[in-house]
Design an enzyme around this catalytic site. Structure first.
Site, PDB file in Angstrom:
ATOM      1  N   PHE A 125       0.826  -1.253  -0.117  1.00 22.82           N
ATOM      2  CA  PHE A 125      -0.191   0.006  -0.088  1.00 22.82           C
ATOM      3  C   PHE A 125       0.875   1.208  -0.023  1.00 22.82           C
ATOM      4  O   PHE A 125       1.736   1.503   0.829  1.00 22.82           O
ATOM      5  CB  PHE A 125      -0.693  -0.074   1.248  1.00 22.82           C
ATOM      6  CG  PHE A 125      -1.902  -1.132   1.339  1.00 22.82           C
ATOM      7  CD1 PHE A 125      -2.341  -1.695   0.281  1.00 22.82           C
ATOM      8  CD2 PHE A 125      -2.469  -1.552   2.507  1.00 22.82           C
ATOM      9  CE1 PHE A 125      -3.505  -2.738   0.169  1.00 22.82           C
ATOM     10  CE2 PHE A 125      -3.592  -2.408   2.605  1.00 22.82           C
ATOM     11  CZ  PHE A 125      -3.640  -3.028   1.395  1.00 22.82           C
ATOM     12  N   GLU A 126       0.996   2.118  -1.082  1.00 26.14           N
ATOM     13  CA  GLU A 126       1.623   3.169  -1.092  1.00 26.14           C
ATOM     14  C   GLU A 126       0.603   4.509  -1.117  1.00 26.14           C
ATOM     15  O   GLU A 126      -0.480   4.299  -1.448  1.00 26.14           O
ATOM     16  CB  GLU A 126       2.624   3.316  -2.221  1.00 26.14           C
ATOM     17  CG  GLU A 126       3.370   1.976  -2.399  1.00 26.14           C
ATOM     18  CD  GLU A 126       4.582   2.088  -3.331  1.00 26.14           C
ATOM     19  OE1 GLU A 126       4.836   3.197  -3.746  1.00 26.14           O
ATOM     20  OE2 GLU A 126       4.904   0.985  -3.721  1.00 26.14           O
TER      21      GLU A 126
END
Length: 317
Positions: free
Chosen positions: A117-118
């Site tokens: 998850f960025e």
């Protein structure tokens, strides 16, 4: 550090993106890889998954008995930060996503999952921790629960890119943390991952995470910057070498940072290139070995100097 105390049994794991070039590399090197980490499943705002898997790659992996830990990511939606905030902060959507991941692992016989998850808002730090705790309790010990996290040299909860990731808490609810120790320079020219930068990242990580849980994220690509400014162009090892040859540039290996570089002029504009090769890969692999880390996670298959495979075979048991 001496070889007697160094861990030469660390895992050699590679990230995978579905391209023709990467598929060809997988066909050649599948038996040299311990775990394949393909960028295959995007999340939705309903907690379901977008299947981006590549059937041909699945066949190669299974034919070679190569276990797969697929990436679940938030890149399938252009509003990445908003999407991940919505998913993480909703108990119902979180549970739906965890159910979707569990179902995927069971139906596809995957070895585990890698969470990537960025652009997570730093204020969502609590929810990242909560999600990993819920996921870990649901999947462990039957599946490996892993996560890719930004490189840090200190804990800064307010950092816009890495603030949401609390190494200490996440490590309690993960079997492995892939620390992405690259992109030291991006908006301005410089090494992709100098040895000093990587060492500082690892020095901090081992104060928060058990060493056997750390997978050192290693780059095998390069960047081409225009001196006048702007974002760089990503280069494979071979495209970097070809570029230097095309413009008659001399490639220099910088011993201080342990990375290769050259400059060239195109259409009257000066370009600056930094890229990874087998020599720089070897230096970082030595660091992972003699810090007794659990392994490496290489971004990404198909971009590498072919000679890195000789380095791996020589240095890893």
């Amino acid at each position: 550090m001496n070889d007697f105390n160094c861990n030469k049994f660390l895992e050699n794991n590679w990230y995978y993106v579905s391209t023709a070039q990467t598929l060809k590399a997988l066909e050649i090197y599948a038996r040299d890889i311990d775990f394949l980490i393909p960028f295959w499943y995007g999340i939705t705002d309903k907690g379901t998954l977008v299947d981006q898997s590549q059937f041909e790659a699945l066949l190669i992996a299974r034919r070679n008995k190569l276990p797969i830990i697929p990436i679940v990511h938030n890149f399938s939606n252009p509003k990445m930060a908003g999407l991940i905030h919505e998913v993480l902060t909703s108990p119902n959507i979180r549970q739906k996503l965890i159910f979707s991941i569990e179902t995927l692992l069971l139906t596809q016989n995957y070895a585990g999952v890698n969470i990537d998850f960025e652009f997570v808002p730093p204020e969502d730090r609590y929810y990242v921790n909560t999600f990993m705790e819920e996921l870990y309790h649901r999947l462990s010990p039957g599946f490996r629960v892993t996560i890719s996290v930004p490189a840090q040299v200190e804990d800064n909860p307010h950092h816009p890119f890495s603030g949401a990731f609390d190494y200490n808490t996440i490590s309690r609810f993960s079997d492995e943390l892939y620390i992405l120790a690259y992109d030291e320079h991006f908006s301005t020219p410089g090494p992709v991952a100098s040895i000093g930068f990587v060492r500082r990242v690892v020095d901090y990580a081992i104060t928060k995470i058990p060493r056997h849980k750390i997978k050192l994220g290693m780059a095998v690509y390069g960047y081409d910057w225009v001196e006048t400014g702007g974002m760089p162009r990503t280069l494979s090892f071979q495209s970097a070498v070809n570029l230097a040859r095309k413009y008659g540039a001399t490639i220099t290996y910088d011993d201080e940072v342990q990375e290769s570089t050259f400059t060239y002029i195109a259409d009257g504009v000066r370009h600056i290139v930094w890229f990874e090769d087998s020599r720089s890969f070897s230096a970082k692999l030595d660091l992972a070995i003699c810090y007794n880390l659990g392994g490496i996670g290489v971004w990404r298959l198909g971009l590498e100097d072919p000679e890195v495979w000789g380095v791996i075979r020589k240095k890893l048991v």
